[in-house]
Design a protein around this motif. Structure first.
Motif, short mmCIF file in Angstrom:
data_model
loop_
_atom_site.label_atom_id
_atom_site.label_comp_id
_atom_site.label_asym_id
_atom_site.label_seq_id
_atom_site.Cartn_x
_atom_site.Cartn_y
_atom_site.Cartn_z
N ILE A 104 0.84 -1.20 0.00
CA ILE A 104 0.00 0.00 0.00
C ILE A 104 0.88 1.25 0.00
N TRP A 105 0.60 2.16 -0.95
CA TRP A 105 1.34 3.41 -1.02
C TRP A 105 0.64 4.49 -0.18
N SER A 106 1.43 5.23 0.58
CA SER A 106 0.89 6.32 1.40
C SER A 106 1.96 7.38 1.58
N PHE A 107 1.55 8.54 2.07
CA PHE A 107 2.48 9.66 2.24
C PHE A 107 3.15 9.64 3.61
N ARG A 108 4.37 10.10 3.64
CA ARG A 108 5.04 10.42 4.90
C ARG A 108 4.92 11.92 5.13
N THR A 109 5.65 12.39 6.14
CA THR A 109 5.55 13.80 6.52
C THR A 109 6.27 14.70 5.52
#
Length: 331
Positions: A205-210
């Motif tokens: 699953i692709w997601s954003f970091r800070t």
């Protein structure tokens, strides 16, 4: 007389040099001939579609082929369709394709077709982002998210989320990104400091970091120098036995991109004797704590500077997890 490591190494170097020049004299084609043969291959199989640059010999102990060359090939009408390949200069003129570099790999033509498809996918995503005021520039290991107008923080985050939805609809491995993809956010006005928001893949699953400062920015080291000078001056006055350790990280407030949390580890100043003694024994992390700074990126002003003592096993991830909530609560 015993033969030492240096003598053995010297012997190997001499042998390689002798082998290289022996092969060159007897078997190696010149770079000029290699270029001519490669041009024959391109013309016979691709007409005038492809051109090349940076042709150079690629002979080493790994391939042991004195006629192996490396070259960058790209489409004349679309230079983004580019491939870096290796070929045998003695046989290339009569070949219809170039075999893979490794088992189960793709031939040159298959890679060429994939590269065309890849650029087409880039263009489709870019075309969908363009009406939103975002110009995308796709690099091999990062994507530049160029803002063409002044947008609020909420608008930028919304556009990043839309990009993520488009990206997730594609095969990320085909796109060449396997575990992470930095999105570099740039602004249309002068002296704006670029930010980066990494896309990461975990459990498929692709997601954003800070959000963080973009370390690859042209003036990053100059901008960072102002931060480290302020921190070092603070340590000199308040904690004179401490100095910066040159291990740092950043965090940008997602609700106000002008507000930055900057953290850098510290170590105790050492005498020459202590340094020499440490070099003789087992290395132990010298970290004694960390400095933190709340910085306004737009004004260049400091709101808060402090030092926190820790043990030397502290990890930056743990420090960020502790300090980010405090930072957001205060700013």
């Amino acid at each position: 007389m015993e033969i030492g490591f240096k003598e053995v190494l010297l012997g190997i170097v001499i042998l390689l040099v002798v082998t290289f020049y022996s092969l060159k004299a007897k078997y190696m084609v010149s770079e000029k001939v290699a270029a001519k043969n490669f041009e024959t291959f391109l013309e016979a199989n691709y007409g005038d579609l492809l051109v090349y640059t940076d042709l150079r010999r690629f002979f080493n102990t790994g391939n042991m082929n004195p006629n192996c060359f490396r070259v960058s090939v790209y489409q004349k009408k679309e230079p983004r369709v580019e491939l870096f390949i290796k070929f045998d200069a003695k046989t290339i003129a009569t070949q219809t394709d170039i075999v893979p570099d490794y088992p189960d790999g793709l031939t040159f033509h298959a890679r060429y077709l994939d590269r065309i498809k890849l650029v087409e996918i880039h263009d489709v995503i870019s075309a969908k982002m363009k009406p939103l005021g975002i110009a995308l520039l796709w690099d091999y290991d990062e994507v530049f998210f160029n803002l063409e107008e002044r947008f609020s923080e909420a608008e930028v985050l919304e556009k990043l989320d839309y990009f993520l939805s488009l990206f997730k609809a594609e095969d990320s491995e085909f796109l060449g990104y396997y575990h992470e993809l930095p999105l570099v956010i740039t602004y249309p006005y002068k002296n704006a400091i670029p930010l980066v928001r990494e896309l990461v893949q975990e459990d498929g699953i692709w997601s954003f970091r800070t959000l963080k400062l973009y370390r690859g920015a042209v003036h990053f080291e100059k901008d960072r120098e102002g931060l480290t000078n302020a921190l070092q001056n603070y340590l000199e006055k308040s904690y004179p036995t401490q100095q910066l350790y040159n291990h740092f990280d950043t965090y940008v407030n997602p609700h106000d991109f002008s507000k930055l949390l900057y953290i850098e580890f510290t170590e105790a100043k050492k005498t020459k004797k202590v340094t020499e003694e440490q070099q003789l024994g087992r290395w132990v992390s010298p970290v004694t704590g960390y400095t933190l700074m709340y910085w306004n990126l737009h004004k260049g002003s400091v709101k808060q500077v402090s030092f926190v003592a820790t043990d030397n096993t502290i990890a930056m991830e743990d420090v960020l997890a502790k300090e980010i909530p405090r930072f957001l609560a205060l700013v």
